[in-house]
Design a protein around this motif. Structure first.
Motif, PDB file in Angstrom:
ATOM      1  N   ILE A   8       0.696  -1.098  -0.098  1.00  0.00           N
ATOM      2  CA  ILE A   8       0.099  -0.121  -0.102  1.00  0.00           C
ATOM      3  C   ILE A   8       0.889   1.138  -0.015  1.00  0.00           C
ATOM      4  O   ILE A   8       0.750   2.300  -0.690  1.00  0.00           O
ATOM      5  N   HIS A   9       1.966   1.277   0.833  1.00  0.00           N
ATOM      6  CA  HIS A   9       2.884   2.223   0.958  1.00  0.00           C
ATOM      7  C   HIS A   9       3.432   2.575  -0.543  1.00  0.00           C
ATOM      8  O   HIS A   9       3.501   3.906  -1.002  1.00  0.00           O
ATOM      9  N   VAL A  25      -4.642  12.133  -0.996  1.00  0.00           N
ATOM     10  CA  VAL A  25      -4.528  10.472  -1.197  1.00  0.00           C
ATOM     11  C   VAL A  25      -3.590   9.792  -0.314  1.00  0.00           C
ATOM     12  O   VAL A  25      -3.745   8.733   0.430  1.00  0.00           O
ATOM     13  N   ASN A  26      -2.532  10.777  -0.149  1.00  0.00           N
ATOM     14  CA  ASN A  26      -1.281  10.092   0.558  1.00  0.00           C
ATOM     15  C   ASN A  26      -1.582  10.025   2.002  1.00  0.00           C
ATOM     16  O   ASN A  26      -1.275   8.966   2.771  1.00  0.00           O
ATOM     17  N   GLU A  27      -2.374  10.951   2.615  1.00  0.00           N
ATOM     18  CA  GLU A  27      -2.855  11.070   4.035  1.00  0.00           C
ATOM     19  C   GLU A  27      -3.685   9.768   4.225  1.00  0.00           C
ATOM     20  O   GLU A  27      -3.991   9.149   5.054  1.00  0.00           O
ATOM     21  N   ASP A  30      -1.972   6.811   4.171  1.00  0.00           N
ATOM     22  CA  ASP A  30      -0.958   6.467   5.392  1.00  0.00           C
ATOM     23  C   ASP A  30      -1.988   6.008   6.597  1.00  0.00           C
ATOM     24  O   ASP A  30      -1.831   5.064   7.224  1.00  0.00           O
ATOM     25  N   ARG A  31      -3.350   6.608   6.475  1.00  0.00           N
ATOM     26  CA  ARG A  31      -4.373   5.979   7.464  1.00  0.00           C
ATOM     27  C   ARG A  31      -4.738   4.670   7.143  1.00  0.00           C
ATOM     28  O   ARG A  31      -4.980   3.834   8.234  1.00  0.00           O
ATOM     29  N   VAL A  32      -4.918   4.215   5.863  1.00  0.00           N
ATOM     30  CA  VAL A  32      -5.230   2.709   5.752  1.00  0.00           C
ATOM     31  C   VAL A  32      -3.937   1.961   5.830  1.00  0.00           C
ATOM     32  O   VAL A  32      -4.235   0.852   6.445  1.00  0.00           O
TER      33      VAL A  32
END
Length: 163
Positions: A8-9, A25-27, A30-32
């Motif tokens: 995912i990263h 999207v990046n935030e 990061d949560r995912v």
């Protein structure tokens, strides 16, 4: 194959003219990633806990089986002890009955012997009494007889002559 937090990263999205806001999207990713890592850790912890619980459950099943076998052995042993106690008590009772019969027979035998001895003593006492009576009668007859008077007279005469 399931996604990993690293997949995912490292995921890169293509750019388009009117695409999504990259920071948003990046935030979100990061949560995912954090949530996914948390779920993986929680899953791993639950699997370890499950393995531990299964191991304990297996241990308790073994203990239960051992206890069941022990109870069965204890019950069989108790039945054996009861059976042996019954047999031993029957033997003791039979032995006691034999001893009681023997003692009773000995007592009857002694009683019969004592009765026979008593009869014999009574017969001997009767014979003795008859003989004693006869002896006394003879002695009385002797005392009452004239011979006694003669003996006394002879003695008197002798005593007088000796003077």
């Amino acid at each position: 194959m399931p996604l990993t937090p690293l997949d995912i990263h490292n995921k890169e999205f293509g750019r388009s003219f009117r695409g999504y806001d990259e920071d948003e999207v990046n935030e979100f990713l990061d949560r995912v990633i954090k949530d996914y890592e948390g779920m993986i850790r929680e899953n791993r912890d639950l699997e370890e806990k499950l393995a531990t619980l299964e191991e304990r459950l297996s241990h308790f099943h073994n203990i239960e089986e051992s206890l069941s076998k022990s109870i069965i052995v204890a019950q069989e042993t108790a039945e054996d002890v009861k059976s042996n106690a019954r047999k031993e008590s029957q033997l003791i009772i039979k032995e006691a009955e034999k001893n009681a019969d023997r003692i009773l027979n000995e007592a009857l035998s002694k009683s019969r012997r004592a009765a026979m001895e008593l009869d014999e003593l009574q017969k001997q006492a009767a014979v003795f009494r008859a003989r004693f009576r006869s002896l006394i009668q003879v002695q009385l007859e002797l005392i009452d007889s004239d011979q006694w008077d003669q003996v006394l007279d002879d003695k008197t005469i002798r005593v007088k002559n000796d003077d």
